[in-house]
Design a protein around this motif. Structure first.
Motif, short mmCIF file in Angstrom:
data_model
loop_
_atom_site.label_atom_id
_atom_site.label_comp_id
_atom_site.label_asym_id
_atom_site.label_seq_id
_atom_site.Cartn_x
_atom_site.Cartn_y
_atom_site.Cartn_z
N ALA A 92 130.80 51.87 -4.99
CA ALA A 92 130.38 52.25 -6.34
C ALA A 92 130.63 51.10 -7.34
CB ALA A 92 131.15 53.50 -6.79
N ALA A 93 131.67 50.32 -7.07
CA ALA A 93 131.98 49.19 -7.95
C ALA A 93 131.09 47.98 -7.65
CB ALA A 93 133.46 48.81 -7.80
N GLU A 147 140.99 60.23 7.56
CA GLU A 147 139.71 59.52 7.51
C GLU A 147 139.10 59.57 6.12
OE1 GLU A 147 138.29 60.18 12.16
OE2 GLU A 147 137.12 61.08 10.51
N ALA A 148 139.27 60.70 5.44
CA ALA A 148 138.71 60.84 4.10
C ALA A 148 139.34 59.85 3.14
CB ALA A 148 138.91 62.27 3.59
N ARG A 149 140.58 59.50 3.39
CA ARG A 149 141.25 58.53 2.51
C ARG A 149 140.63 57.15 2.66
NH1 ARG A 149 147.65 60.30 2.77
NH2 ARG A 149 147.26 62.55 2.71
N LEU A 150 140.29 56.77 3.90
CA LEU A 150 139.60 55.48 4.07
C LEU A 150 138.21 55.56 3.45
CD1 LEU A 150 139.07 52.64 5.10
CD2 LEU A 150 138.56 53.60 7.36
N GLN A 151 137.54 56.68 3.67
CA GLN A 151 136.20 56.79 3.10
C GLN A 151 136.23 56.67 1.58
OE1 GLN A 151 133.83 60.16 4.36
NE2 GLN A 151 132.00 59.37 3.32
N ALA A 152 137.27 57.22 0.96
CA ALA A 152 137.40 57.13 -0.50
C ALA A 152 137.54 55.67 -0.95
CB ALA A 152 138.60 57.94 -0.98
N VAL A 153 138.29 54.89 -0.17
CA VAL A 153 138.43 53.47 -0.48
C VAL A 153 137.08 52.77 -0.42
CG1 VAL A 153 139.46 51.28 0.26
CG2 VAL A 153 140.82 53.38 0.35
N LEU A 154 136.35 53.06 0.66
CA LEU A 154 135.05 52.40 0.84
C LEU A 154 134.06 52.84 -0.24
CD1 LEU A 154 134.70 52.65 4.74
CD2 LEU A 154 135.39 50.67 3.38
N GLU A 155 134.09 54.12 -0.56
CA GLU A 155 133.19 54.65 -1.57
C GLU A 155 133.49 54.02 -2.93
OE1 GLU A 155 130.66 56.53 -0.79
OE2 GLU A 155 130.05 56.39 -2.91
N HIS A 156 134.76 53.90 -3.24
CA HIS A 156 135.20 53.28 -4.49
C HIS A 156 134.66 51.85 -4.60
CE1 HIS A 156 138.71 51.26 -6.79
NE2 HIS A 156 137.91 51.81 -7.70
N GLY A 157 134.80 51.08 -3.51
CA GLY A 157 134.31 49.70 -3.52
C GLY A 157 132.80 49.61 -3.58
N ASP A 189 142.18 47.14 -7.34
CA ASP A 189 141.07 46.38 -6.75
C ASP A 189 140.62 46.96 -5.41
OD1 ASP A 189 139.29 44.21 -6.28
OD2 ASP A 189 140.81 43.33 -4.96
N PRO A 190 139.35 47.23 -5.25
CA PRO A 190 138.85 47.82 -3.99
C PRO A 190 139.12 46.95 -2.77
CG PRO A 190 137.15 47.91 -5.70
CD PRO A 190 138.28 47.09 -6.26
N VAL A 191 138.98 45.65 -2.92
CA VAL A 191 139.24 44.76 -1.78
C VAL A 191 140.71 44.82 -1.38
CG1 VAL A 191 139.13 42.40 -0.91
CG2 VAL A 191 137.34 43.23 -2.45
N ALA A 192 141.58 44.80 -2.38
CA ALA A 192 143.02 44.89 -2.10
C ALA A 192 143.37 46.23 -1.44
CB ALA A 192 143.82 44.72 -3.39
N VAL A 211 132.20 44.90 5.73
CA VAL A 211 131.83 45.75 4.59
C VAL A 211 131.13 44.95 3.50
CG1 VAL A 211 133.74 47.34 5.01
CG2 VAL A 211 134.03 45.48 3.35
N GLY A 212 130.96 43.66 3.74
CA GLY A 212 130.22 42.83 2.80
C GLY A 212 131.00 42.40 1.57
N ALA A 213 132.32 42.37 1.68
CA ALA A 213 133.13 41.97 0.51
C ALA A 213 133.26 40.45 0.45
CB ALA A 213 134.51 42.59 0.58
#
Lengths: 195, 195
Positions: free
Chosen positions: B143-144, B131-141, B82-85, B193-195
């Motif tokens: 895109a979902a 930083e790229a790891r956080l960006q990947a999390v945000l990008e994943h969420g 889950d992106p939020v998790a 982030v608007g979740a």
DNA sequence: GTCTATACCGCGATAGAC
DNA sequence: GTCTATCGCGGTATAGAC
């Protein structure tokens, strides 16, 4: 034309301060020598002491002047009644003011530990004054029921850290205009405080 | 018991590194002398050079080890679908990891300019990796469709600046527990982030 | 493995000539 | 107002005794 305007004396002082600011920001206060500052200005090291009693005052004065300008500029903003408008005003002001002065900002945050005790206390008081102004905005909105904030002190720290962080990566002429950055950050701040 | 464990040699190296870390964090790399570090450990300045080739390596090694531990600890977190998790996990991890190591964090952010060129590039690459790891999390969420983010790069900068800022004011034993701070910050991040 | 002693350099700041 | 010269100190790093 009562007096000469282009005498070196009137020009050397400011040049010393600006060279010191650039060098302190780039290499750090402790790593920069009075000889380097003098070389940057084009005078000998001894001549600097016509304009500053010592190296410490050079640092304190630039931090003090920066924070005083920050407080004065903030105080000069037009009044807003609406809490959301006040927070937006603060957000945009903070980003714009800090990004126009990245050297001074960097020094004000990084060189606190190189101030001697009395100077440190004075600078800290000015910084706390500025933070208190943001906290007042948040508290006002919270009391009005417009912001959902469990702790305005923490929210103050969070917002200031987030906004000041822009100075660490934003560069004029990059991918984004500063006003676009303002928009994006304001959007995040607005949502974070629950407005 | 093949060999002696309590010889000074096995204990002096770590003590030098920890004294250097404490002093660099408190006074800044450029302002701390090898003599001060030696005095803190209780040896003479010359003896330090049995454990480090020079002062620069002392700085580089502590920054490298800190960032390596950060990357390793982050990689060891359990996977979340889950992106939020995932974002909550990152938020709490970041706050907790950084607050347990405030000296190293301070140094890693403040002393970048005192690294020589090659060392700087290596450290910067590690920081960008994180930083790229956080960006990947945000990008994943994003895109979902779970996060509303116009720009995940900016959101990455904003979230990291906000979370790292906790180290500048949080002190163990103060008004708030760290897990309460985590809760409050996670709440702000989630909304931002608007979740 | 740590010591003392020291080489060599650059620091902040001052004095006095011009 | 700026220069040159200099004081006294402390910096990093090394050499060689123990």
């Amino acid at each position: 034309m009562a007096r000469k305007k282009n005498s070196s004396a009137e020009v050397t002082g400011p040049r010393i301060r600006s060279a010191a600011q650039r060098l302190f920001a780039r290499h750090g206060y402790a790593a920069v020598s009075m000889r380097q500052i003098a070389a940057e200005v084009g005078v000998q090291a001894g001549a600097l002491y016509m304009y500053t009693p010592d190296k410490q005052s050079l640092l304190y004065d630039m931090m003090h002047d920066h924070l005083q300008a920050l407080l004065d500029s903030h105080a000069a903003l037009p009044e807003c009644a609406d809490p959301v408008a006040r927070l937006e005003q603060f957000t945009r002001f903070h980003i714009r003011f800090h990004n126009a002065r990245s050297d001074a900002v960097f020094i004000a945050y990084m060189e606190l530990r190189n101030l001697d005790e009395g100077n440190f206390k004075r600078i800290e008081a000015m910084r706390r004054d500025y933070e208190a102004r943001l906290q007042a905005v948040l508290e006002h909105g919270r009391a009005a029921g417009v912001f959902q904030l469990p702790d305005t002190k923490l929210a103050t720290f969070a917002v200031i850290a987030m906004l000041t962080g822009v100075t660490t990566w934003y560069r004029e002429g990059g991918r984004l205009s500063l006003s676009h950055v303002e928009d994006v950050y304001w959007n995040m701040v607005r949502k974070a405080v629950g407005a």
